[in-house]
Enzyme design. Sequence first.
Site, PDB file in Angstrom:
ATOM      1  N   ASN A  41      -5.356   8.200   6.422  1.00 54.24           N
ATOM      2  CA  ASN A  41      -5.592   8.121   4.977  1.00 54.24           C
ATOM      3  C   ASN A  41      -4.740   7.009   4.372  1.00 54.24           C
ATOM      4  O   ASN A  41      -3.612   6.740   4.814  1.00 54.24           O
ATOM      5  CB  ASN A  41      -5.366   9.469   4.283  1.00 54.24           C
ATOM      6  CG  ASN A  41      -4.049  10.135   4.580  1.00 54.24           C
ATOM      7  OD1 ASN A  41      -3.462   9.926   5.628  1.00 54.24           O
ATOM      8  ND2 ASN A  41      -3.580  10.941   3.658  1.00 54.24           N
ATOM      9  N   GLU A  43      -3.682   5.927   0.636  1.00 57.23           N
ATOM     10  CA  GLU A  43      -3.701   6.297  -0.778  1.00 57.23           C
ATOM     11  C   GLU A  43      -3.452   5.088  -1.672  1.00 57.23           C
ATOM     12  O   GLU A  43      -3.128   3.991  -1.204  1.00 57.23           O
ATOM     13  CB  GLU A  43      -2.676   7.411  -1.014  1.00 57.23           C
ATOM     14  CG  GLU A  43      -3.057   8.671  -0.233  1.00 57.23           C
ATOM     15  CD  GLU A  43      -2.140   9.853  -0.480  1.00 57.23           C
ATOM     16  OE1 GLU A  43      -1.048   9.672  -1.068  1.00 57.23           O
ATOM     17  OE2 GLU A  43      -2.523  10.969  -0.068  1.00 57.23           O
ATOM     18  N   CYS A  52      -9.849   8.551   2.825  1.00 55.26           N
ATOM     19  CA  CYS A  52      -9.510   9.564   3.824  1.00 55.26           C
ATOM     20  C   CYS A  52      -9.447   8.966   5.231  1.00 55.26           C
ATOM     21  O   CYS A  52     -10.048   7.919   5.512  1.00 55.26           O
ATOM     22  CB  CYS A  52     -10.552  10.677   3.815  1.00 55.26           C
ATOM     23  SG  CYS A  52     -10.466  11.783   2.392  1.00 55.26           S
ATOM     24  N   GLU A  54     -10.891  10.043   7.894  1.00 58.79           N
ATOM     25  CA  GLU A  54     -12.216  10.007   8.520  1.00 58.79           C
ATOM     26  C   GLU A  54     -12.966   8.740   8.116  1.00 58.79           C
ATOM     27  O   GLU A  54     -13.661   8.119   8.934  1.00 58.79           O
ATOM     28  CB  GLU A  54     -13.040  11.234   8.108  1.00 58.79           C
ATOM     29  CG  GLU A  54     -12.473  12.564   8.580  1.00 58.79           C
ATOM     30  CD  GLU A  54     -11.488  13.185   7.588  1.00 58.79           C
ATOM     31  OE1 GLU A  54     -10.785  12.432   6.878  1.00 58.79           O
ATOM     32  OE2 GLU A  54     -11.416  14.414   7.547  1.00 58.79           O
ATOM     33  N   CYS A  85     -12.971  16.717   3.801  1.00 57.21           N
ATOM     34  CA  CYS A  85     -13.429  16.964   2.428  1.00 57.21           C
ATOM     35  C   CYS A  85     -14.952  16.829   2.377  1.00 57.21           C
ATOM     36  O   CYS A  85     -15.590  16.365   3.329  1.00 57.21           O
ATOM     37  CB  CYS A  85     -12.766  15.982   1.464  1.00 57.21           C
ATOM     38  SG  CYS A  85     -13.431  14.297   1.540  1.00 57.21           S
ATOM     39  N   CYS A  88     -16.307  13.351   3.109  1.00 54.81           N
ATOM     40  CA  CYS A  88     -16.192  12.948   4.516  1.00 54.81           C
ATOM     41  C   CYS A  88     -17.193  13.687   5.394  1.00 54.81           C
ATOM     42  O   CYS A  88     -17.646  13.145   6.409  1.00 54.81           O
ATOM     43  CB  CYS A  88     -14.769  13.155   5.021  1.00 54.81           C
ATOM     44  SG  CYS A  88     -13.676  11.853   4.414  1.00 54.81           S
TER      45      CYS A  88
END
Length: 130
Positions: A41, A43, A52, A54, A85, A88
């Site tokens: 990830n 940010e 993310c 993924e 999530c 994803c």
Amino acid sequence: MSDELRQAALAVRQRAYAPYSDFQVGAAIRGASGTVYVGCNVENVAYPEGTCAEAGAIAAMVAAGETVLIEAYVVAASPMPVTPCGGCRQKLKEFGAAEVRVTMATTGGVEEVMTLAELLPGAFVQDHME
Ligand code: THU
């Protein structure tokens, strides 16, 4: 087979850029060729701009010229296995068949396996637009 993915996901998790959540995630996916792609990830101070793990792994796979994934592994230092999530799940479904196994894991070694069909029942697919 999934031990290779676990090691790859654990290693890339160390490179996660997560200063806001302090929640580092690593993901590893295996393309149909057998090659493993990883992502973490990333940010951003503008929170919604973060990505993310993924998504990073999928981007690496596509950038390498592959568009089919056959296995996925996601790991975080969470009390229970980290689940992708909603966004994803849709991203994984774009490149993986319904029966593709997604292993969700903790750094401590707890694992849970679900298929993409289980993670995203009723997925929006190309057929809906025909
Ligand atoms: N996160 C992932 O990278 N993958 C998941 O499967 C769950 C959540 C990230 C997004 C954000 O950087 C942090 O974890 C906290 O939500």
